[in-house]
Design a protein around this motif. Structure first.
Motif, mmCIF file in Angstrom:
data_model
loop_
_atom_site.group_PDB
_atom_site.id
_atom_site.type_symbol
_atom_site.label_atom_id
_atom_site.label_comp_id
_atom_site.label_asym_id
_atom_site.label_seq_id
_atom_site.Cartn_x
_atom_site.Cartn_y
_atom_site.Cartn_z
ATOM 1 N N CYS A 15 0.833 -1.198 0.000
ATOM 2 C CA CYS A 15 0.000 0.000 0.000
ATOM 3 C C CYS A 15 0.874 1.258 0.000
ATOM 4 O O CYS A 15 1.750 1.422 0.840
ATOM 5 N N SER A 16 0.598 2.151 -0.950
ATOM 6 C CA SER A 16 1.391 3.380 -1.070
ATOM 7 C C SER A 16 0.794 4.542 -0.297
ATOM 8 O O SER A 16 1.346 5.646 -0.320
ATOM 9 N N TYR A 17 -0.316 4.325 0.391
ATOM 10 C CA TYR A 17 -0.932 5.384 1.192
ATOM 11 C C TYR A 17 -0.290 5.369 2.574
ATOM 12 O O TYR A 17 -0.724 4.663 3.483
ATOM 13 N N SER A 18 0.745 6.167 2.719
ATOM 14 C CA SER A 18 1.592 6.071 3.915
ATOM 15 C C SER A 18 0.911 6.566 5.192
ATOM 16 O O SER A 18 1.314 6.187 6.286
ATOM 17 N N GLY A 19 -0.107 7.411 5.075
ATOM 18 C CA GLY A 19 -0.714 7.982 6.271
ATOM 19 C C GLY A 19 -1.769 7.111 6.925
ATOM 20 O O GLY A 19 -2.396 7.535 7.899
ATOM 21 N N CYS A 20 -1.974 5.904 6.447
ATOM 22 C CA CYS A 20 -3.067 5.074 6.954
ATOM 23 C C CYS A 20 -2.720 4.420 8.291
ATOM 24 O O CYS A 20 -1.673 3.781 8.429
ATOM 25 N N SER A 21 -3.618 4.556 9.243
ATOM 26 C CA SER A 21 -3.414 3.974 10.575
ATOM 27 C C SER A 21 -3.621 2.461 10.582
ATOM 28 O O SER A 21 -3.309 1.797 11.574
ATOM 29 N N ARG A 22 -4.153 1.904 9.492
ATOM 30 C CA ARG A 22 -4.403 0.454 9.433
ATOM 31 C C ARG A 22 -3.238 -0.305 8.817
ATOM 32 O O ARG A 22 -3.275 -1.529 8.737
ATOM 33 N N LYS A 23 -2.226 0.399 8.396
ATOM 34 C CA LYS A 23 -1.084 -0.262 7.745
ATOM 35 C C LYS A 23 -0.468 -1.300 8.675
ATOM 36 O O LYS A 23 -0.176 -1.009 9.836
ATOM 37 N N GLY A 24 -0.307 -2.515 8.190
ATOM 38 C CA GLY A 24 0.248 -3.604 8.982
ATOM 39 C C GLY A 24 -0.778 -4.331 9.834
ATOM 40 O O GLY A 24 -0.473 -5.357 10.428
ATOM 41 N N LYS A 25 -1.987 -3.784 9.909
ATOM 42 C CA LYS A 25 -3.072 -4.429 10.664
ATOM 43 C C LYS A 25 -4.054 -4.987 9.641
ATOM 44 O O LYS A 25 -5.089 -4.384 9.343
ATOM 45 N N CYS A 26 -3.704 -6.133 9.085
ATOM 46 C CA CYS A 26 -4.439 -6.684 7.934
ATOM 47 C C CYS A 26 -5.914 -6.918 8.234
ATOM 48 O O CYS A 26 -6.763 -6.724 7.362
ATOM 49 N N CYS A 27 -6.245 -7.325 9.452
ATOM 50 C CA CYS A 27 -7.662 -7.586 9.758
ATOM 51 C C CYS A 27 -8.459 -6.286 9.699
ATOM 52 O O CYS A 27 -9.565 -6.249 9.163
#
Ligand code: SF4
Length: 64
Positions: A15-27
């Motif tokens: 994912c190239s959207y770096s500001g996302c708080s869900r990054k790395g939290k796949c569920c």
């Protein structure tokens, strides 16, 4: 319940959207996108992922 291995998930996340708080939290990522009739970034090739069009229609189009 298994622990979330977010650092391992991050190593596989395209994912190239770096500001996302869900990054790395796949569920959380999957739940968020499915609830919006979308798929997460990792369902798409990198060039398509960068468009942020995560619709089911785009998924079918790029996988056909
Ligand atoms: S795919 Fe969506 S929810 Fe998942 S990390 Fe990227 S922007 Fe966030």
């Amino acid at each position: 319940m298994a622990e979330c291995n977010s650092s391992k998930n991050m190593s596989r996340c395209n994912c190239s959207y770096s500001g996302c708080s869900r990054k790395g939290k796949c569920c959380e990522c999957l739940h968020y996108h499915l609830s919006n009739n979308q798929l997460p970034a990792c369902a798409f090739p990198n060039d398509v992922e960068k468009t942020y069009d995560r619709s089911f229609a785009r998924f079918v189009a790029c996988r056909s």
